[in-house]
Design a protein around this motif. Structure first.
Motif, PDB file in Angstrom:
ATOM      1  N   ASN A 320     -66.247  28.609  -0.402  1.00  0.00           N
ATOM      2  CA  ASN A 320     -64.852  28.909  -0.693  1.00  0.00           C
ATOM      3  C   ASN A 320     -64.176  27.625  -1.171  1.00  0.00           C
ATOM      4  OD1 ASN A 320     -62.120  29.538  -0.645  1.00  0.00           O
ATOM      5  ND2 ASN A 320     -62.281  30.799   1.178  1.00  0.00           N
ATOM      6  N   THR A 321     -63.637  27.655  -2.372  1.00  0.00           N
ATOM      7  CA  THR A 321     -63.034  26.467  -2.972  1.00  0.00           C
ATOM      8  C   THR A 321     -61.511  26.560  -2.924  1.00  0.00           C
ATOM      9  OG1 THR A 321     -64.914  26.248  -4.476  1.00  0.00           O
ATOM     10  CG2 THR A 321     -62.911  25.071  -5.072  1.00  0.00           C
ATOM     11  N   PHE A 322     -60.860  25.446  -2.611  1.00  0.00           N
ATOM     12  CA  PHE A 322     -59.403  25.406  -2.653  1.00  0.00           C
ATOM     13  C   PHE A 322     -58.950  24.034  -3.126  1.00  0.00           C
ATOM     14  CE2 PHE A 322     -60.617  23.808   1.447  1.00  0.00           C
ATOM     15  CZ  PHE A 322     -59.669  22.865   1.808  1.00  0.00           C
ATOM     16  N   ILE A 323     -57.712  23.930  -3.590  1.00  0.00           N
ATOM     17  CA  ILE A 323     -57.172  22.675  -4.091  1.00  0.00           C
ATOM     18  C   ILE A 323     -56.288  22.020  -3.031  1.00  0.00           C
ATOM     19  CG2 ILE A 323     -57.240  23.489  -6.482  1.00  0.00           C
ATOM     20  CD1 ILE A 323     -54.190  23.894  -6.308  1.00  0.00           C
ATOM     21  N   ASN A 324     -56.020  20.746  -3.208  1.00  0.00           N
ATOM     22  CA  ASN A 324     -55.122  20.045  -2.287  1.00  0.00           C
ATOM     23  C   ASN A 324     -53.686  20.289  -2.748  1.00  0.00           C
ATOM     24  OD1 ASN A 324     -53.637  18.065  -0.780  1.00  0.00           O
ATOM     25  ND2 ASN A 324     -55.570  17.035  -0.383  1.00  0.00           N
ATOM     26  N   SER A 325     -53.191  21.475  -2.421  1.00  0.00           N
ATOM     27  CA  SER A 325     -51.892  21.922  -2.925  1.00  0.00           C
ATOM     28  C   SER A 325     -50.726  20.983  -2.616  1.00  0.00           C
ATOM     29  CB  SER A 325     -51.593  23.329  -2.403  1.00  0.00           C
ATOM     30  OG  SER A 325     -52.505  24.249  -2.949  1.00  0.00           O
ATOM     31  N   PRO A 326     -50.632  20.388  -1.404  1.00  0.00           N
ATOM     32  CA  PRO A 326     -49.484  19.520  -1.130  1.00  0.00           C
ATOM     33  C   PRO A 326     -49.370  18.350  -2.102  1.00  0.00           C
ATOM     34  CG  PRO A 326     -50.610  20.082   0.901  1.00  0.00           C
ATOM     35  CD  PRO A 326     -51.485  20.568  -0.220  1.00  0.00           C
ATOM     36  N   THR A 327     -50.492  17.924  -2.654  1.00  0.00           N
ATOM     37  CA  THR A 327     -50.492  16.825  -3.613  1.00  0.00           C
ATOM     38  C   THR A 327     -50.279  17.321  -5.038  1.00  0.00           C
ATOM     39  OG1 THR A 327     -51.983  15.507  -2.249  1.00  0.00           O
ATOM     40  CG2 THR A 327     -51.887  14.948  -4.582  1.00  0.00           C
ATOM     41  N   LEU A 328     -50.825  18.482  -5.355  1.00  0.00           N
ATOM     42  CA  LEU A 328     -50.927  18.916  -6.745  1.00  0.00           C
ATOM     43  C   LEU A 328     -49.842  19.873  -7.203  1.00  0.00           C
ATOM     44  CD1 LEU A 328     -54.782  19.529  -6.776  1.00  0.00           C
ATOM     45  CD2 LEU A 328     -53.563  17.523  -7.639  1.00  0.00           C
ATOM     46  N   LEU A 329     -49.223  20.630  -6.280  1.00  0.00           N
ATOM     47  CA  LEU A 329     -48.258  21.665  -6.676  1.00  0.00           C
ATOM     48  C   LEU A 329     -46.829  21.271  -6.339  1.00  0.00           C
ATOM     49  CD1 LEU A 329     -50.074  24.939  -5.518  1.00  0.00           C
ATOM     50  CD2 LEU A 329     -50.311  23.690  -7.680  1.00  0.00           C
ATOM     51  N   ASP A 330     -45.881  21.727  -7.184  1.00  0.00           N
ATOM     52  CA  ASP A 330     -44.473  21.537  -6.857  1.00  0.00           C
ATOM     53  C   ASP A 330     -43.960  22.748  -6.081  1.00  0.00           C
ATOM     54  OD1 ASP A 330     -43.937  23.613  -8.650  1.00  0.00           O
ATOM     55  OD2 ASP A 330     -43.111  22.311 -10.212  1.00  0.00           O
ATOM     56  N   GLY A 331     -42.684  22.768  -5.747  1.00  0.00           N
ATOM     57  CA  GLY A 331     -42.125  23.839  -4.929  1.00  0.00           C
ATOM     58  C   GLY A 331     -42.129  25.194  -5.593  1.00  0.00           C
ATOM     59  N   GLN A 332     -42.363  25.220  -6.915  1.00  0.00           N
ATOM     60  CA  GLN A 332     -42.473  26.474  -7.652  1.00  0.00           C
ATOM     61  C   GLN A 332     -43.930  26.877  -7.854  1.00  0.00           C
ATOM     62  OE1 GLN A 332     -40.052  28.587  -9.783  1.00  0.00           O
ATOM     63  NE2 GLN A 332     -38.849  28.075  -7.989  1.00  0.00           N
ATOM     64  N   MET A 333     -44.831  26.215  -7.121  1.00  0.00           N
ATOM     65  CA  MET A 333     -46.270  26.490  -7.158  1.00  0.00           C
ATOM     66  C   MET A 333     -46.898  26.140  -8.511  1.00  0.00           C
ATOM     67  SD  MET A 333     -46.077  30.104  -5.091  1.00  0.00           S
ATOM     68  CE  MET A 333     -47.830  30.329  -4.835  1.00  0.00           C
ATOM     69  N   ARG A 334     -46.215  25.245  -9.255  1.00  0.00           N
ATOM     70  CA  ARG A 334     -46.724  24.807 -10.547  1.00  0.00           C
ATOM     71  C   ARG A 334     -47.579  23.559 -10.380  1.00  0.00           C
ATOM     72  NH1 ARG A 334     -40.750  25.254 -13.097  1.00  0.00           N
ATOM     73  NH2 ARG A 334     -40.491  23.711 -11.421  1.00  0.00           N
ATOM     74  N   LEU A 335     -48.604  23.445 -11.203  1.00  0.00           N
ATOM     75  CA  LEU A 335     -49.412  22.240 -11.236  1.00  0.00           C
ATOM     76  C   LEU A 335     -48.558  21.127 -11.832  1.00  0.00           C
ATOM     77  CD1 LEU A 335     -52.302  21.225 -10.668  1.00  0.00           C
ATOM     78  CD2 LEU A 335     -52.866  21.799 -13.043  1.00  0.00           C
ATOM     79  N   LYS A 336     -48.358  20.053 -11.081  1.00  0.00           N
ATOM     80  CA  LYS A 336     -47.427  19.009 -11.507  1.00  0.00           C
ATOM     81  C   LYS A 336     -47.804  18.417 -12.856  1.00  0.00           C
ATOM     82  CE  LYS A 336     -46.221  17.723  -6.752  1.00  0.00           C
ATOM     83  NZ  LYS A 336     -46.329  16.668  -5.705  1.00  0.00           N
ATOM     84  N   SER A 337     -49.091  18.300 -13.115  1.00  0.00           N
ATOM     85  CA  SER A 337     -49.544  17.701 -14.374  1.00  0.00           C
ATOM     86  C   SER A 337     -49.487  18.685 -15.539  1.00  0.00           C
ATOM     87  CB  SER A 337     -50.973  17.173 -14.225  1.00  0.00           C
ATOM     88  OG  SER A 337     -51.869  18.232 -13.914  1.00  0.00           O
ATOM     89  N   ARG A 338     -49.408  19.985 -15.234  1.00  0.00           N
ATOM     90  CA  ARG A 338     -49.313  21.018 -16.267  1.00  0.00           C
ATOM     91  C   ARG A 338     -48.379  22.125 -15.764  1.00  0.00           C
ATOM     92  NH1 ARG A 338     -54.717  22.087 -19.789  1.00  0.00           N
ATOM     93  NH2 ARG A 338     -55.708  20.053 -19.588  1.00  0.00           N
ATOM     94  N   PRO A 339     -47.082  21.960 -15.923  1.00  0.00           N
ATOM     95  CA  PRO A 339     -46.115  22.909 -15.346  1.00  0.00           C
ATOM     96  C   PRO A 339     -46.216  24.334 -15.883  1.00  0.00           C
ATOM     97  CG  PRO A 339     -45.051  20.834 -15.932  1.00  0.00           C
ATOM     98  CD  PRO A 339     -46.418  20.802 -16.540  1.00  0.00           C
ATOM     99  N   ASN A 340     -46.989  24.537 -16.962  1.00  0.00           N
ATOM    100  CA  ASN A 340     -47.151  25.908 -17.466  1.00  0.00           C
ATOM    101  C   ASN A 340     -48.171  26.694 -16.639  1.00  0.00           C
ATOM    102  OD1 ASN A 340     -49.297  24.239 -18.622  1.00  0.00           O
ATOM    103  ND2 ASN A 340     -49.883  26.068 -19.785  1.00  0.00           N
ATOM    104  N   ILE A 341     -48.796  26.036 -15.659  1.00  0.00           N
ATOM    105  CA  ILE A 341     -49.827  26.676 -14.843  1.00  0.00           C
ATOM    106  C   ILE A 341     -49.395  26.704 -13.387  1.00  0.00           C
ATOM    107  CG2 ILE A 341     -52.217  26.558 -14.046  1.00  0.00           C
ATOM    108  CD1 ILE A 341     -52.911  25.136 -16.660  1.00  0.00           C
ATOM    109  N   ARG A 342     -49.379  27.886 -12.811  1.00  0.00           N
ATOM    110  CA  ARG A 342     -49.152  28.048 -11.380  1.00  0.00           C
ATOM    111  C   ARG A 342     -50.465  28.428 -10.707  1.00  0.00           C
ATOM    112  NH1 ARG A 342     -44.041  29.435 -13.308  1.00  0.00           N
ATOM    113  NH2 ARG A 342     -42.308  28.822 -11.954  1.00  0.00           N
ATOM    114  N   PHE A 343     -50.544  28.167  -9.404  1.00  0.00           N
ATOM    115  CA  PHE A 343     -51.690  28.597  -8.609  1.00  0.00           C
ATOM    116  C   PHE A 343     -51.210  29.561  -7.536  1.00  0.00           C
ATOM    117  CE2 PHE A 343     -53.607  25.064 -10.692  1.00  0.00           C
ATOM    118  CZ  PHE A 343     -54.987  25.271 -10.637  1.00  0.00           C
ATOM    119  N   ALA A 344     -52.062  30.503  -7.171  1.00  0.00           N
ATOM    120  CA  ALA A 344     -51.710  31.479  -6.135  1.00  0.00           C
ATOM    121  C   ALA A 344     -52.970  31.930  -5.424  1.00  0.00           C
ATOM    122  CB  ALA A 344     -50.988  32.679  -6.751  1.00  0.00           C
ATOM    123  N   GLY A 345     -52.802  32.409  -4.193  1.00  0.00           N
ATOM    124  CA  GLY A 345     -53.923  32.966  -3.446  1.00  0.00           C
ATOM    125  C   GLY A 345     -54.704  31.932  -2.671  1.00  0.00           C
TER     126      GLY A 345
END
Length: 451
Positions: A320-345
């Motif tokens: 099961n793979t997951f990302i380090n969301s506290p480092t990588l995502l903003d409060g809108q669940m967007r990838l900080k380096s690419r705001p056009n991409i959100r992560f969910a689940g």
């Protein structure tokens, strides 16, 4: 013309995100690589296919955090909860689901929606343009996983998930097993007899533990440093932690009375939960395993009542793979380096069907609002959904970040209860009362903002 939202992954999170966005009038394309590209755990190409279990856990919205999450999703007219309620099975105070009709219903509703298209194209890279939600879950493809790793610069974060076996009911010896929910929990007779119980005496239990410890196991060579999620530990791993661990976990005998021998207290009890509406299939509760198939049949047939069991599915294990969301995502669940991409689940580091769908619900609403030129702020952390998204987008310590189920430990303390002497029931009721009030207010405001 309204821009299209692209969602990678048609599991719980992706399905809910698509439903929420389309309900707001935004066109959606779900990119689901199954069945063209198969995974270890999935059996079909249906959307929202249930893999590890058929349970959404407790449905108590006043005393349980996941039950509160159920309530919030129902209030938001979530598709996953709608389908779960439609295909509900008796399970005491829990919400168990007839898994195949459930996923078929979600698939039919989404595929027939005029604003939703399902593509079987495998996405292997992170898109540079357009609005996207990555909701690929625990079985993210190797190519996309490598693309995410290359973008984030982070080492792959992973743990192992295990799957429990399923038994055909007509192969169970009911002269040894009996039907009863723990503590006879449930409002109806069907609910109070929702679980099938197999008792063990001390000698049988000790022999079972010996067999578990000695059985051949499947081991991974890649990512061997990955650990297990505590909520889905293989039973043999629990047994390795101490011979009494299972008796205080999935095999605890409390709250159960053997109708065949009511005066004899079982040393341990194995519970099975109905897996389909027909009652022809039962899954062994808490018996996730990484034993090899031959070993599973030998060991599980040591359980009284299962000596002649026939298995519809044996257990297994997957990464099961997951990302380090506290480092990588903003409060809108967007990838900080690419705001056009959100992560969910689950890939965000939430654990469980309901938690995954909840993050899909939020991501879908946020992405759709952005496409429509509006903004939906995160729900307050006093709500179940708000507590989860706050946890993964900055509330958790990034250095020790691990997958998490929703729980009241993620909620801010209720005023007047910190350090107080009120009982747990009072505390939990205070949490849920506050959450429901705040969730209704947030939901009303987000609807107004979208109007």
């Amino acid at each position: 013309m309204t821009d299209t939202l692209h969602i990678v992954g048609g599991g719980m999170a992706g399905s809910e995100a698509a439903w929420q966005a389309a309900s707001m009038g935004v066109p959606v394309v779900i990119h689901e690589m199954r069945p063209k590209v198969e995974t270890f755990a999935h059996r079909t190409g249906n959307l929202a296919e249930m893999v590890c279990s058929n349970s959404f856990r407790s449905d108590d919205s006043e005393q349980n955090a996941v039950g509160l999450l159920h309530w919030e999703m129902r209030q938001a007219e979530g598709l996953i909860m709608r389908a779960a309620d439609q295909h509900r099975l008796p399970a005491g105070g829990a919400l168990a689901v007839d898994r195949d009709p459930f996923s078929e219903t979600v698939t039919q509703i989404l595929r027939s929606h005029p604003l939703i298209t399902v593509s079987e194209q495998e996405i292997t890279s992170l898109p540079d343009s357009g609005q996207w939600i990555i909701a690929t879950g625990p079985l993210t493809s190797t190519a996309l996983g490598q693309a995410i790793q290359a973008e984030t610069g982070a080492e792959a974060l992973a743990f192992f998930d295990a799957i429990a076996p399923i038994v055909y009911f007509d192969s169970i010896d009911m002269s040894k097993a009996w039907m009863q929910s723990r503590y006879d929990k449930g409002e109806t007779e069907e609910e109070r007899t929702a679980y099938l119980n197999c008792p063990m005496d001390k000698v049988q239990y000790e022999a079972f533990i010996d067999a578990l410890l000695a059985a051949d196991k499947t081991e991974f060579h890649e990512g061997e440093t990955a650990g297990y999620f505590d909520g889905c530990l293989p039973i043999e791993v629990m047994a390795e932690r101490g011979r009494e661990t299972l008796r205080h976990g999935p095999m605890k005998p409390v709250g159960l009375t053997n109708t065949h021998q009511p005066d004899i207290k079982a040393h341990a009890v194995v519970q099975l939960r109905r897996d389909n509406a027909l009652g022809t299939l039962y899954n062994i509760v808490g018996f996730q395993t990484k034993m090899k198939y031959g070993a599973q049949t030998d060991v599980f047939k040591m359980i009284p009542g299962l000596e002649n069991a026939s298995f519809a599915r044996l257990g297994g294990i997957h990464r099961n793979t997951f990302i380090n969301s506290p480092t990588l995502l903003d409060g809108q669940m967007r990838l900080k380096s690419r705001p056009n991409i959100r992560f969910a689940g689950q890939i965000t580091g939430v654990e469980g069907y309901v938690e995954s769908a909840a993050m899909g619900l939020l991501a879908g609403r946020m992405a759709a609002a952005g496409i429509l030129g509006r903004e939906v702020v995160s729900p307050p952390p006093t709500t179940a959904m708000g507590a989860l998204v706050t946890h993964i987008t900055g509330g958790a310590d990034a250095k020790t970040f691990q997958p998490m189920n929703v729980n009241f430990g993620l909620f801010p303390p209720v005023d007047g209860l910190r350090g107080g002497r009120r009982g747990r029931k009072d505390r939990y009721k205070a949490y849920t009362d506050r959450a429901k009030e705040d969730w209704k207010a947030w939901l009303d405001q987000s609807v107004l903002d979208a109007a």
